[in-house]
Design an enzyme around this catalytic site. Structure first.
Site, PDB file in Angstrom:
ATOM      1  N   ARG A 199       0.828  -1.215   0.000  1.00 23.61           N
ATOM      2  CA  ARG A 199       0.000   0.000   0.000  1.00 23.61           C
ATOM      3  C   ARG A 199       0.862   1.265   0.000  1.00 23.61           C
ATOM      4  O   ARG A 199       0.614   2.187  -0.778  1.00 23.61           O
ATOM      5  CB  ARG A 199      -0.966   0.015   1.185  1.00 23.61           C
ATOM      6  CG  ARG A 199      -2.059  -1.041   1.057  1.00 23.61           C
ATOM      7  CD  ARG A 199      -2.956  -1.059   2.272  1.00 23.61           C
ATOM      8  NE  ARG A 199      -2.148  -1.376   3.447  1.00 23.61           N
ATOM      9  CZ  ARG A 199      -2.488  -1.082   4.694  1.00 23.61           C
ATOM     10  NH1 ARG A 199      -3.616  -0.460   4.958  1.00 23.61           N
ATOM     11  NH2 ARG A 199      -1.703  -1.409   5.701  1.00 23.61           N
ATOM     12  N   ASN A 210      -6.210  -2.621   1.793  1.00 29.01           N
ATOM     13  CA  ASN A 210      -6.210  -4.075   1.918  1.00 29.01           C
ATOM     14  C   ASN A 210      -7.644  -4.576   1.926  1.00 29.01           C
ATOM     15  O   ASN A 210      -8.535  -3.916   2.461  1.00 29.01           O
ATOM     16  CB  ASN A 210      -5.542  -4.507   3.223  1.00 29.01           C
ATOM     17  CG  ASN A 210      -4.032  -4.417   3.172  1.00 29.01           C
ATOM     18  OD1 ASN A 210      -3.435  -4.336   2.111  1.00 29.01           O
ATOM     19  ND2 ASN A 210      -3.406  -4.421   4.334  1.00 29.01           N
TER      20      ASN A 210
END
EC number: 3.6.1.7
Length: 90
Positions: A18, A36
């Site tokens: 990320r 996520n």
């Protein structure tokens, strides 16, 4: 403005995917977010030109050093909804 919606699967959680995606998108001038998913995948929503989104998608296949991307499911649409930054969502 074009929008890329993608779900990235493989070893993509717990490997700084990320944060790496946020930095990569910002470098390309792309706005949007990354998060996520409960099933272990990562979801990306990005706004930019087709060229910027092509570059982002190519880089998503590479990911950060510890990631191992096996599949990317993506689609593109046109959007009028502006986004101002690229962020990591929880």
């Amino acid at each position: 403005m074009r929008e890329l919606s993608a779900v990235i699967r493989g070893k993509v959680q717990g490997v700084w995917f990320r944060g790496w995606t946020r930095e990569t998108a910002r470098d390309l001038g792309v706005t949007g977010w990354v998060r996520n998913l409960p099933d272990g995948a990562v979801q990306v929503l990005a706004h930019g030109t087709d060229q910027q989104l092509d570059q982002l998608e190519d880089r998503l296949w590479q990911g950060p050093p510890l990631a191992r991307v096996t599949t990317i499911e993506s689609r593109r649409t046109t959007t009028d909804t502006p986004l101002t930054d690229f962020s990591v969502r929880r």
